[in-house]
Design a protein around this motif. Structure first.
Motif, PDB file in Angstrom:
ATOM      1  N   GLY A  23       0.822  -1.198   0.000  1.00 44.18           N
ATOM      2  CA  GLY A  23       0.000   0.000   0.000  1.00 44.18           C
ATOM      3  C   GLY A  23       0.861   1.254   0.000  1.00 44.18           C
ATOM      4  O   GLY A  23       2.097   1.187  -0.118  1.00 44.18           O
ATOM      5  N   PRO A  24       0.268   2.416   0.150  1.00 46.40           N
ATOM      6  CA  PRO A  24       1.020   3.682   0.168  1.00 46.40           C
ATOM      7  C   PRO A  24       2.082   3.681   1.264  1.00 46.40           C
ATOM      8  O   PRO A  24       1.812   3.315   2.409  1.00 46.40           O
ATOM      9  CB  PRO A  24      -0.061   4.733   0.440  1.00 46.40           C
ATOM     10  CG  PRO A  24      -1.341   4.096  -0.013  1.00 46.40           C
ATOM     11  CD  PRO A  24      -1.189   2.628   0.280  1.00 46.40           C
ATOM     12  N   GLY A  25       3.289   4.071   0.906  1.00 42.69           N
ATOM     13  CA  GLY A  25       4.370   4.171   1.881  1.00 42.69           C
ATOM     14  C   GLY A  25       4.974   2.853   2.295  1.00 42.69           C
ATOM     15  O   GLY A  25       5.812   2.809   3.204  1.00 42.69           O
ATOM     16  N   GLU A  26       4.566   1.749   1.645  1.00 43.94           N
ATOM     17  CA  GLU A  26       5.078   0.432   2.000  1.00 43.94           C
ATOM     18  C   GLU A  26       6.026  -0.089   0.923  1.00 43.94           C
ATOM     19  O   GLU A  26       6.098   0.448  -0.177  1.00 43.94           O
ATOM     20  CB  GLU A  26       3.914  -0.550   2.175  1.00 43.94           C
ATOM     21  CG  GLU A  26       2.971  -0.190   3.305  1.00 43.94           C
ATOM     22  CD  GLU A  26       1.819  -1.174   3.450  1.00 43.94           C
ATOM     23  OE1 GLU A  26       1.288  -1.290   4.568  1.00 43.94           O
ATOM     24  OE2 GLU A  26       1.448  -1.816   2.440  1.00 43.94           O
ATOM     25  N   LEU A  27       6.757  -1.144   1.273  1.00 42.55           N
ATOM     26  CA  LEU A  27       7.608  -1.845   0.327  1.00 42.55           C
ATOM     27  C   LEU A  27       7.159  -3.292   0.227  1.00 42.55           C
ATOM     28  O   LEU A  27       6.814  -3.900   1.241  1.00 42.55           O
ATOM     29  CB  LEU A  27       9.079  -1.855   0.787  1.00 42.55           C
ATOM     30  CG  LEU A  27       9.907  -0.585   0.751  1.00 42.55           C
ATOM     31  CD1 LEU A  27      11.313  -0.881   1.267  1.00 42.55           C
ATOM     32  CD2 LEU A  27       9.983  -0.011  -0.644  1.00 42.55           C
ATOM     33  N   ARG A  28       7.197  -3.831  -0.976  1.00 37.13           N
ATOM     34  CA  ARG A  28       7.043  -5.276  -1.129  1.00 37.13           C
ATOM     35  C   ARG A  28       8.403  -5.834  -1.478  1.00 37.13           C
ATOM     36  O   ARG A  28       9.075  -5.317  -2.387  1.00 37.13           O
ATOM     37  CB  ARG A  28       6.030  -5.621  -2.219  1.00 37.13           C
ATOM     38  CG  ARG A  28       5.744  -7.136  -2.328  1.00 37.13           C
ATOM     39  CD  ARG A  28       4.482  -7.393  -3.144  1.00 37.13           C
ATOM     40  NE  ARG A  28       4.709  -7.151  -4.557  1.00 37.13           N
ATOM     41  CZ  ARG A  28       4.814  -8.112  -5.477  1.00 37.13           C
ATOM     42  NH1 ARG A  28       4.734  -9.402  -5.112  1.00 37.13           N
ATOM     43  NH2 ARG A  28       4.989  -7.818  -6.742  1.00 37.13           N
ATOM     44  N   VAL A  65      13.933  -5.504  -2.975  1.00 29.47           N
ATOM     45  CA  VAL A  65      12.708  -4.751  -3.239  1.00 29.47           C
ATOM     46  C   VAL A  65      12.105  -5.193  -4.568  1.00 29.47           C
ATOM     47  O   VAL A  65      12.799  -5.337  -5.573  1.00 29.47           O
ATOM     48  CB  VAL A  65      13.004  -3.236  -3.252  1.00 29.47           C
ATOM     49  CG1 VAL A  65      11.768  -2.447  -3.673  1.00 29.47           C
ATOM     50  CG2 VAL A  65      13.495  -2.772  -1.872  1.00 29.47           C
ATOM     51  N   VAL A  66      10.791  -5.407  -4.540  1.00 29.10           N
ATOM     52  CA  VAL A  66      10.035  -5.703  -5.758  1.00 29.10           C
ATOM     53  C   VAL A  66       9.256  -4.468  -6.198  1.00 29.10           C
ATOM     54  O   VAL A  66       9.330  -4.049  -7.349  1.00 29.10           O
ATOM     55  CB  VAL A  66       9.074  -6.895  -5.537  1.00 29.10           C
ATOM     56  CG1 VAL A  66       8.220  -7.146  -6.781  1.00 29.10           C
ATOM     57  CG2 VAL A  66       9.848  -8.150  -5.164  1.00 29.10           C
ATOM     58  N   GLY A  71      12.561   6.663  -2.697  1.00 29.60           N
ATOM     59  CA  GLY A  71      13.917   6.344  -2.277  1.00 29.60           C
ATOM     60  C   GLY A  71      14.303   4.897  -2.457  1.00 29.60           C
ATOM     61  O   GLY A  71      15.459   4.537  -2.222  1.00 29.60           O
ATOM     62  N   TRP A  72      13.371   4.056  -2.886  1.00 26.63           N
ATOM     63  CA  TRP A  72      13.657   2.632  -3.058  1.00 26.63           C
ATOM     64  C   TRP A  72      13.244   2.194  -4.454  1.00 26.63           C
ATOM     65  O   TRP A  72      12.246   2.660  -4.988  1.00 26.63           O
ATOM     66  CB  TRP A  72      12.918   1.795  -2.012  1.00 26.63           C
ATOM     67  CG  TRP A  72      13.315   2.147  -0.616  1.00 26.63           C
ATOM     68  CD1 TRP A  72      12.670   3.003   0.222  1.00 26.63           C
ATOM     69  CD2 TRP A  72      14.490   1.711   0.074  1.00 26.63           C
ATOM     70  NE1 TRP A  72      13.358   3.111   1.410  1.00 26.63           N
ATOM     71  CE2 TRP A  72      14.475   2.322   1.347  1.00 26.63           C
ATOM     72  CE3 TRP A  72      15.533   0.849  -0.243  1.00 26.63           C
ATOM     73  CZ2 TRP A  72      15.466   2.108   2.293  1.00 26.63           C
ATOM     74  CZ3 TRP A  72      16.519   0.629   0.697  1.00 26.63           C
ATOM     75  CH2 TRP A  72      16.484   1.257   1.949  1.00 26.63           C
ATOM     76  N   ALA A  73      14.033   1.297  -5.029  1.00 26.34           N
ATOM     77  CA  ALA A  73      13.787   0.855  -6.394  1.00 26.34           C
ATOM     78  C   ALA A  73      13.821  -0.669  -6.454  1.00 26.34           C
ATOM     79  O   ALA A  73      14.496  -1.316  -5.648  1.00 26.34           O
ATOM     80  CB  ALA A  73      14.833   1.439  -7.343  1.00 26.34           C
ATOM     81  N   PRO A  74      13.102  -1.250  -7.396  1.00 25.95           N
ATOM     82  CA  PRO A  74      13.167  -2.706  -7.562  1.00 25.95           C
ATOM     83  C   PRO A  74      14.606  -3.183  -7.707  1.00 25.95           C
ATOM     84  O   PRO A  74      15.414  -2.577  -8.405  1.00 25.95           O
ATOM     85  CB  PRO A  74      12.362  -2.943  -8.843  1.00 25.95           C
ATOM     86  CG  PRO A  74      11.388  -1.817  -8.887  1.00 25.95           C
ATOM     87  CD  PRO A  74      12.149  -0.630  -8.334  1.00 25.95           C
ATOM     88  N   GLY A  75      14.929  -4.258  -6.996  1.00 28.79           N
ATOM     89  CA  GLY A  75      16.284  -4.801  -7.019  1.00 28.79           C
ATOM     90  C   GLY A  75      17.162  -4.349  -5.878  1.00 28.79           C
ATOM     91  O   GLY A  75      18.222  -4.947  -5.639  1.00 28.79           O
ATOM     92  N   ASP A  76      16.756  -3.294  -5.159  1.00 36.90           N
ATOM     93  CA  ASP A  76      17.544  -2.868  -3.996  1.00 36.90           C
ATOM     94  C   ASP A  76      17.595  -3.994  -2.966  1.00 36.90           C
ATOM     95  O   ASP A  76      16.559  -4.595  -2.625  1.00 36.90           O
ATOM     96  CB  ASP A  76      16.922  -1.632  -3.343  1.00 36.90           C
ATOM     97  CG  ASP A  76      17.159  -0.358  -4.140  1.00 36.90           C
ATOM     98  OD1 ASP A  76      18.033  -0.368  -5.030  1.00 36.90           O
ATOM     99  OD2 ASP A  76      16.462   0.644  -3.865  1.00 36.90           O
ATOM    100  N   ARG A  77      18.794  -4.281  -2.463  1.00 30.00           N
ATOM    101  CA  ARG A  77      18.979  -5.335  -1.450  1.00 30.00           C
ATOM    102  C   ARG A  77      18.833  -4.712  -0.066  1.00 30.00           C
ATOM    103  O   ARG A  77      19.504  -3.734   0.239  1.00 30.00           O
ATOM    104  CB  ARG A  77      20.347  -5.995  -1.616  1.00 30.00           C
ATOM    105  CG  ARG A  77      20.530  -6.613  -2.991  1.00 30.00           C
ATOM    106  CD  ARG A  77      21.848  -7.368  -3.166  1.00 30.00           C
ATOM    107  NE  ARG A  77      22.933  -6.855  -2.387  1.00 30.00           N
ATOM    108  CZ  ARG A  77      23.644  -7.584  -1.504  1.00 30.00           C
ATOM    109  NH1 ARG A  77      23.358  -8.862  -1.321  1.00 30.00           N
ATOM    110  NH2 ARG A  77      24.639  -7.052  -0.846  1.00 30.00           N
ATOM    111  N   VAL A  78      17.946  -5.310   0.753  1.00 30.62           N
ATOM    112  CA  VAL A  78      17.600  -4.657   2.011  1.00 30.62           C
ATOM    113  C   VAL A  78      17.554  -5.650   3.174  1.00 30.62           C
ATOM    114  O   VAL A  78      17.296  -6.840   2.993  1.00 30.62           O
ATOM    115  CB  VAL A  78      16.228  -3.942   1.906  1.00 30.62           C
ATOM    116  CG1 VAL A  78      16.296  -2.809   0.895  1.00 30.62           C
ATOM    117  CG2 VAL A  78      15.107  -4.919   1.547  1.00 30.62           C
ATOM    118  N   GLN A  79      17.816  -5.106   4.357  1.00 32.22           N
ATOM    119  CA  GLN A  79      17.614  -5.805   5.623  1.00 32.22           C
ATOM    120  C   GLN A  79      16.552  -5.033   6.392  1.00 32.22           C
ATOM    121  O   GLN A  79      16.510  -3.797   6.350  1.00 32.22           O
ATOM    122  CB  GLN A  79      18.921  -5.871   6.426  1.00 32.22           C
ATOM    123  CG  GLN A  79      18.814  -6.552   7.782  1.00 32.22           C
ATOM    124  CD  GLN A  79      18.657  -5.582   8.949  1.00 32.22           C
ATOM    125  OE1 GLN A  79      18.892  -4.381   8.824  1.00 32.22           O
ATOM    126  NE2 GLN A  79      18.250  -6.101  10.108  1.00 32.22           N
TER     127      GLN A  79
END
Length: 349
Positions: A23-28, A65-66, A71-79
Protein backbone atom coordinates in the motif's frame (compact mmCIF):
# COMPACT_ATOMS: atom_id res chain seq x y z
CA UNK A 1 3.24 -18.28 -2.88
CA UNK A 2 4.30 -20.42 0.10
CA UNK A 3 4.27 -19.11 3.68
CA UNK A 4 4.83 -20.58 7.15
CA UNK A 5 1.93 -19.52 9.36
CA UNK A 6 1.45 -19.86 13.10
CA UNK A 7 -2.09 -21.05 13.87
CA UNK A 8 -1.76 -22.21 17.48
CA UNK A 9 0.88 -23.60 19.85
CA UNK A 10 2.29 -26.69 18.18
CA UNK A 11 0.65 -25.75 14.87
CA UNK A 12 2.79 -23.98 12.30
CA UNK A 13 1.77 -24.80 8.74
CA UNK A 14 3.53 -24.29 5.42
CA UNK A 15 0.67 -23.35 3.14
CA UNK A 16 -0.32 -21.42 0.04
CA UNK A 17 -1.19 -17.73 0.19
CA UNK A 18 -1.84 -14.91 -2.23
CA UNK A 19 1.12 -12.65 -2.87
CA UNK A 20 0.75 -9.50 -0.76
CA UNK A 21 0.23 -6.07 -2.30
CA UNK A 22 2.07 -3.01 -0.99
CA UNK A 23 0.00 0.00 0.00
CA UNK A 24 1.02 3.68 0.17
CA UNK A 25 4.37 4.17 1.88
CA UNK A 26 5.08 0.43 2.00
CA UNK A 27 7.61 -1.85 0.33
CA UNK A 28 7.04 -5.28 -1.13
CA UNK A 29 10.15 -7.42 -1.00
CA UNK A 30 11.19 -10.82 -2.26
CA UNK A 31 12.49 -12.56 0.86
CA UNK A 32 15.86 -14.17 0.20
CA UNK A 33 16.76 -15.18 3.76
CA UNK A 34 14.92 -15.22 7.05
CA UNK A 35 16.90 -16.78 9.85
CA UNK A 36 15.44 -18.60 12.83
CA UNK A 37 16.09 -18.15 16.53
CA UNK A 38 15.11 -19.47 19.91
CA UNK A 39 12.12 -17.14 19.98
CA UNK A 40 10.62 -19.00 17.02
CA UNK A 41 10.94 -22.23 18.99
CA UNK A 42 9.20 -20.63 21.99
CA UNK A 43 6.36 -19.38 19.77
CA UNK A 44 5.90 -22.83 18.27
CA UNK A 45 5.63 -24.35 21.74
CA UNK A 46 3.75 -21.69 23.68
CA UNK A 47 2.46 -19.07 21.24
CA UNK A 48 2.85 -15.38 22.08
CA UNK A 49 0.42 -12.84 23.49
CA UNK A 50 1.19 -10.39 20.66
CA UNK A 51 0.41 -12.89 17.90
CA UNK A 52 -3.15 -13.12 16.65
CA UNK A 53 -3.23 -16.18 14.41
CA UNK A 54 -2.99 -16.97 11.64
CA UNK A 55 0.30 -15.05 11.33
CA UNK A 56 3.26 -15.51 9.01
CA UNK A 57 6.29 -15.87 11.28
CA UNK A 58 9.92 -14.82 10.80
CA UNK A 59 11.67 -11.65 11.95
CA UNK A 60 15.35 -11.88 10.86
CA UNK A 61 14.70 -10.64 7.35
CA UNK A 62 16.75 -9.86 4.25
CA UNK A 63 15.60 -9.63 0.64
CA UNK A 64 15.25 -7.42 -2.40
CA UNK A 65 12.71 -4.75 -3.24
CA UNK A 66 10.03 -5.70 -5.76
CA UNK A 67 7.74 -2.68 -5.54
CA UNK A 68 9.39 0.51 -4.35
CA UNK A 69 8.29 3.68 -2.66
CA UNK A 70 10.17 6.98 -2.41
CA UNK A 71 13.92 6.34 -2.28
CA UNK A 72 13.66 2.63 -3.06
CA UNK A 73 13.79 0.85 -6.39
CA UNK A 74 13.17 -2.71 -7.56
CA UNK A 75 16.28 -4.80 -7.02
CA UNK A 76 17.54 -2.87 -4.00
CA UNK A 77 18.98 -5.34 -1.45
CA UNK A 78 17.60 -4.66 2.01
CA UNK A 79 17.61 -5.81 5.62
CA UNK A 80 14.52 -5.14 7.74
CA UNK A 81 14.31 -4.47 11.48
CA UNK A 82 12.27 -6.80 13.69
CA UNK A 83 11.22 -4.50 16.55
CA UNK A 84 9.28 -1.44 15.38
CA UNK A 85 9.28 1.55 17.76
CA UNK A 86 6.54 4.13 17.32
CA UNK A 87 9.04 6.99 17.00
CA UNK A 88 6.77 9.52 18.70
CA UNK A 89 6.34 8.54 22.38
CA UNK A 90 8.31 10.01 25.26
CA UNK A 91 10.86 7.20 25.25
CA UNK A 92 11.41 7.36 21.48
CA UNK A 93 11.80 11.15 21.62
CA UNK A 94 14.47 10.63 24.28
CA UNK A 95 16.33 8.20 22.02
CA UNK A 96 15.24 5.12 23.98
CA UNK A 97 13.64 3.25 21.11
CA UNK A 98 14.45 -0.20 22.50
CA UNK A 99 11.99 0.36 25.34
CA UNK A 100 9.20 2.02 23.34
CA UNK A 101 5.95 1.06 25.13
CA UNK A 102 4.14 1.01 21.79
CA UNK A 103 6.66 -1.29 20.08
CA UNK A 104 5.36 -3.72 17.48
CA UNK A 105 7.23 -6.51 15.71
CA UNK A 106 7.54 -8.21 12.36
CA UNK A 107 6.22 -11.76 12.53
CA UNK A 108 4.06 -10.83 15.52
CA UNK A 109 1.86 -7.82 14.70
CA UNK A 110 2.68 -7.97 10.99
CA UNK A 111 3.33 -10.89 8.64
CA UNK A 112 7.02 -11.77 8.69
CA UNK A 113 9.70 -13.27 6.53
CA UNK A 114 8.87 -16.98 6.38
CA UNK A 115 7.32 -16.27 3.00
CA UNK A 116 8.40 -15.83 -0.59
CA UNK A 117 7.13 -12.23 -0.60
CA UNK A 118 6.22 -9.85 2.20
CA UNK A 119 5.18 -6.26 2.74
CA UNK A 120 7.27 -3.93 4.90
CA UNK A 121 4.80 -1.66 6.75
CA UNK A 122 5.01 2.11 6.42
CA UNK A 123 5.69 2.24 10.20
CA UNK A 124 9.02 0.50 9.57
CA UNK A 125 10.10 2.96 6.91
CA UNK A 126 9.00 5.88 9.11
CA UNK A 127 11.65 4.97 11.71
CA UNK A 128 14.43 4.20 9.17
CA UNK A 129 13.94 0.50 9.70
CA UNK A 130 14.99 -0.64 6.22
CA UNK A 131 18.74 -0.76 5.57
CA UNK A 132 20.61 -1.17 2.32
CA UNK A 133 22.78 -4.27 2.37
CA UNK A 134 26.40 -3.26 1.70
CA UNK A 135 28.30 -4.66 -1.24
CA UNK A 136 29.97 -7.97 -0.44
CA UNK A 137 27.41 -8.95 2.22
CA UNK A 138 25.11 -11.83 1.28
CA UNK A 139 21.44 -12.03 2.14
CA UNK A 140 22.04 -14.76 4.73
CA UNK A 141 24.70 -12.68 6.48
CA UNK A 142 22.46 -9.62 6.36
CA UNK A 143 19.66 -11.54 8.09
CA UNK A 144 22.00 -12.04 11.06
CA UNK A 145 22.25 -8.25 11.46
CA UNK A 146 19.02 -8.31 13.51
CA UNK A 147 20.30 -10.56 16.33
CA UNK A 148 23.69 -8.82 16.15
CA UNK A 149 21.87 -5.51 16.65
CA UNK A 150 20.38 -6.88 19.86
CA UNK A 151 23.83 -8.01 20.99
CA UNK A 152 25.22 -4.56 20.21
CA UNK A 153 22.54 -2.91 22.34
CA UNK A 154 23.38 -5.25 25.22
CA UNK A 155 27.10 -4.58 25.06
CA UNK A 156 26.61 -0.83 24.83
CA UNK A 157 24.45 -0.92 27.95
CA UNK A 158 27.05 -3.07 29.75
CA UNK A 159 29.85 -0.77 28.50
CA UNK A 160 32.04 -3.55 27.12
CA UNK A 161 35.34 -1.95 26.20
CA UNK A 162 39.12 -1.94 26.04
CA UNK A 163 40.90 -4.30 28.40
CA UNK A 164 37.80 -5.95 29.85
CA UNK A 165 37.62 -9.58 30.87
CA UNK A 166 34.23 -10.69 29.54
CA UNK A 167 32.28 -13.84 30.36
CA UNK A 168 29.52 -14.93 27.99
CA UNK A 169 27.17 -17.50 29.51
CA UNK A 170 25.45 -19.49 26.78
CA UNK A 171 27.08 -20.74 23.57
CA UNK A 172 24.14 -20.53 21.20
CA UNK A 173 24.10 -18.11 18.25
CA UNK A 174 23.63 -15.09 20.53
CA UNK A 175 26.53 -16.19 22.74
CA UNK A 176 28.74 -16.61 19.67
CA UNK A 177 27.85 -13.12 18.48
CA UNK A 178 28.61 -11.74 21.96
CA UNK A 179 32.08 -13.32 21.88
CA UNK A 180 32.90 -11.81 18.50
CA UNK A 181 31.46 -8.39 19.28
CA UNK A 182 33.31 -8.20 22.61
CA UNK A 183 36.56 -8.86 20.77
CA UNK A 184 35.78 -6.13 18.25
CA UNK A 185 35.14 -3.71 21.13
CA UNK A 186 38.61 -4.33 22.58
CA UNK A 187 38.00 -6.90 25.30
CA UNK A 188 41.25 -8.33 26.64
CA UNK A 189 39.90 -11.85 27.22
CA UNK A 190 36.55 -13.49 26.46
CA UNK A 191 35.41 -16.68 28.19
CA UNK A 192 32.49 -18.78 26.96
CA UNK A 193 30.41 -20.81 29.44
CA UNK A 194 27.77 -23.49 28.82
CA UNK A 195 26.35 -26.54 30.59
CA UNK A 196 25.95 -28.35 27.24
CA UNK A 197 29.39 -29.76 26.47
CA UNK A 198 28.66 -30.59 22.83
CA UNK A 199 27.25 -27.18 22.02
CA UNK A 200 30.09 -25.47 23.86
CA UNK A 201 32.71 -27.45 21.93
CA UNK A 202 31.09 -26.65 18.57
CA UNK A 203 30.74 -22.95 19.36
CA UNK A 204 34.27 -22.64 20.76
CA UNK A 205 35.72 -24.22 17.62
CA UNK A 206 34.18 -21.38 15.61
CA UNK A 207 34.53 -18.28 17.78
CA UNK A 208 37.65 -19.34 19.71
CA UNK A 209 37.17 -17.81 23.16
CA UNK A 210 40.21 -17.54 25.42
CA UNK A 211 38.70 -20.38 27.42
CA UNK A 212 35.63 -22.59 27.12
CA UNK A 213 34.11 -23.30 30.53
CA UNK A 214 31.87 -26.32 30.96
CA UNK A 215 29.81 -25.08 33.87
CA UNK A 216 26.95 -26.32 35.99
CA UNK A 217 26.34 -29.49 37.91
CA UNK A 218 27.61 -31.79 35.15
CA UNK A 219 31.16 -30.52 35.62
CA UNK A 220 31.10 -29.85 39.35
CA UNK A 221 32.97 -33.03 40.24
CA UNK A 222 36.51 -32.30 39.10
CA UNK A 223 36.71 -28.90 37.48
CA UNK A 224 34.41 -27.08 39.88
CA UNK A 225 31.43 -24.96 38.93
CA UNK A 226 31.47 -22.09 36.44
CA UNK A 227 32.07 -19.45 39.13
CA UNK A 228 35.15 -21.24 40.47
CA UNK A 229 36.54 -21.73 36.98
CA UNK A 230 36.04 -18.08 36.01
CA UNK A 231 37.67 -16.89 39.23
CA UNK A 232 40.62 -19.15 38.52
CA UNK A 233 40.91 -17.85 34.94
CA UNK A 234 40.85 -14.23 36.17
CA UNK A 235 43.42 -14.70 38.94
CA UNK A 236 40.69 -14.45 41.57
CA UNK A 237 39.32 -11.01 40.66
CA UNK A 238 36.35 -12.06 38.52
CA UNK A 239 35.14 -10.69 35.18
CA UNK A 240 34.65 -7.04 34.33
CA UNK A 241 31.52 -7.93 32.36
CA UNK A 242 29.30 -11.01 32.61
CA UNK A 243 26.62 -11.51 29.95
CA UNK A 244 23.91 -14.11 30.51
CA UNK A 245 23.06 -15.07 26.92
CA UNK A 246 20.75 -17.84 28.09
CA UNK A 247 17.25 -18.03 29.60
CA UNK A 248 18.63 -19.29 32.90
CA UNK A 249 18.02 -17.99 36.40
CA UNK A 250 20.92 -20.09 37.62
CA UNK A 251 23.22 -18.33 35.15
CA UNK A 252 22.04 -14.94 36.39
CA UNK A 253 22.75 -15.93 40.00
CA UNK A 254 26.20 -17.23 39.03
CA UNK A 255 26.91 -13.99 37.16
CA UNK A 256 26.62 -12.01 40.37
CA UNK A 257 29.21 -14.23 42.03
CA UNK A 258 31.75 -14.19 39.18
CA UNK A 259 31.75 -10.42 38.58
CA UNK A 260 34.78 -8.36 39.60
CA UNK A 261 34.55 -5.28 41.76
CA UNK A 262 32.68 -2.58 39.84
CA UNK A 263 31.76 -5.29 37.34
CA UNK A 264 28.82 -4.97 34.98
CA UNK A 265 26.28 -7.77 34.57
CA UNK A 266 23.97 -7.97 31.57
CA UNK A 267 20.77 -9.96 32.00
CA UNK A 268 20.55 -10.43 28.25
CA UNK A 269 18.39 -13.56 28.12
CA UNK A 270 14.90 -13.19 29.57
CA UNK A 271 13.56 -15.82 31.97
CA UNK A 272 10.39 -17.90 31.55
CA UNK A 273 7.35 -15.86 32.56
CA UNK A 274 6.28 -18.54 35.04
CA UNK A 275 9.67 -18.52 36.79
CA UNK A 276 11.23 -15.03 36.57
CA UNK A 277 12.50 -14.65 40.16
CA UNK A 278 16.13 -15.22 41.17
CA UNK A 279 18.05 -14.98 44.45
CA UNK A 280 20.21 -11.85 44.47
CA UNK A 281 22.84 -11.33 47.16
CA UNK A 282 22.30 -7.59 47.60
CA UNK A 283 25.49 -7.25 49.63
CA UNK A 284 27.53 -8.43 46.64
CA UNK A 285 25.97 -5.65 44.59
CA UNK A 286 26.46 -3.12 47.39
CA UNK A 287 30.01 -3.83 48.51
CA UNK A 288 31.46 -4.68 45.10
CA UNK A 289 29.65 -1.74 43.47
CA UNK A 290 28.19 -3.99 40.79
CA UNK A 291 25.95 -2.76 37.99
CA UNK A 292 23.14 -4.95 36.69
CA UNK A 293 21.58 -3.98 33.36
CA UNK A 294 18.85 -5.46 31.24
CA UNK A 295 18.87 -5.63 27.46
CA UNK A 296 15.74 -5.68 25.35
CA UNK A 297 16.00 -5.92 21.57
CA UNK A 298 17.49 -3.24 19.40
CA UNK A 299 16.77 0.06 17.71
CA UNK A 300 16.80 0.82 13.98
CA UNK A 301 20.18 2.50 14.47
CA UNK A 302 21.58 -0.67 16.05
CA UNK A 303 20.53 -2.63 12.95
CA UNK A 304 22.34 -0.19 10.66
CA UNK A 305 25.51 -0.38 12.76
CA UNK A 306 25.31 -4.17 12.91
CA UNK A 307 25.33 -4.31 9.11
CA UNK A 308 28.40 -2.08 9.10
CA UNK A 309 30.18 -4.38 11.57
CA UNK A 310 29.42 -7.37 9.35
CA UNK A 311 30.42 -5.59 6.13
CA UNK A 312 33.68 -4.32 7.60
CA UNK A 313 34.69 -7.72 8.94
CA UNK A 314 34.70 -6.63 12.58
CA UNK A 315 32.08 -9.27 13.40
CA UNK A 316 32.16 -12.16 10.90
CA UNK A 317 28.90 -14.11 10.74
CA UNK A 318 29.02 -16.25 7.58
CA UNK A 319 30.63 -19.22 9.34
CA UNK A 320 28.00 -19.11 12.11
CA UNK A 321 25.31 -20.05 9.59
CA UNK A 322 25.49 -23.82 9.90
CA UNK A 323 22.18 -24.78 8.24
CA UNK A 324 20.42 -23.42 5.14
CA UNK A 325 16.94 -24.80 4.52
CA UNK A 326 14.15 -24.15 2.00
CA UNK A 327 10.86 -22.76 3.30
CA UNK A 328 9.03 -26.14 3.30
CA UNK A 329 11.60 -27.35 5.87
CA UNK A 330 11.14 -24.43 8.27
CA UNK A 331 9.75 -26.72 11.00
CA UNK A 332 12.87 -28.87 10.73
CA UNK A 333 14.91 -25.70 11.18
CA UNK A 334 13.01 -24.68 14.31
CA UNK A 335 13.41 -28.20 15.67
CA UNK A 336 17.18 -28.06 15.07
CA UNK A 337 17.26 -24.76 16.99
CA UNK A 338 15.21 -26.27 19.83
CA UNK A 339 17.65 -29.17 20.19
CA UNK A 340 20.68 -26.87 20.20
CA UNK A 341 22.22 -28.72 17.26
CA UNK A 342 23.08 -25.66 15.19
CA UNK A 343 24.68 -22.29 15.59
CA UNK A 344 22.50 -20.40 13.11
CA UNK A 345 19.75 -21.77 10.88
CA UNK A 346 18.55 -19.68 7.95
CA UNK A 347 15.51 -20.26 5.75
CA UNK A 348 15.75 -19.45 2.04
CA UNK A 349 12.18 -19.06 0.66
Amino acid sequence: MKVARFHAPGDIRVEDADEPVAGPGELRIRVRNCSTCGTDAKILKHGHHHIRPPRVMGHEIAGEVVDGTDGWAPGDRVQVIAAIPCGTCGECRRGRMTVCPNQESMGYHYDGGFAEYMVVPAKVLAVDGVNRIPEGVGFAEASVAEPLACVLNGQELARVGEGDDVVVMGSGPIGCLHVRLARSRGAARVFLVDVNAGRLEAAAALVRPDAAVHGGSESAGSAGDAVEQVLKLTEGRGADVVITAAASGAAQEQALRMAARQGRISFFGGLPKDDPIIRCDSNLVHYRELTIVGANGSSPAHNARALELIAGGAVPVADLITHRLPLPEVLDGIDIVSRGEAIKVTVEP
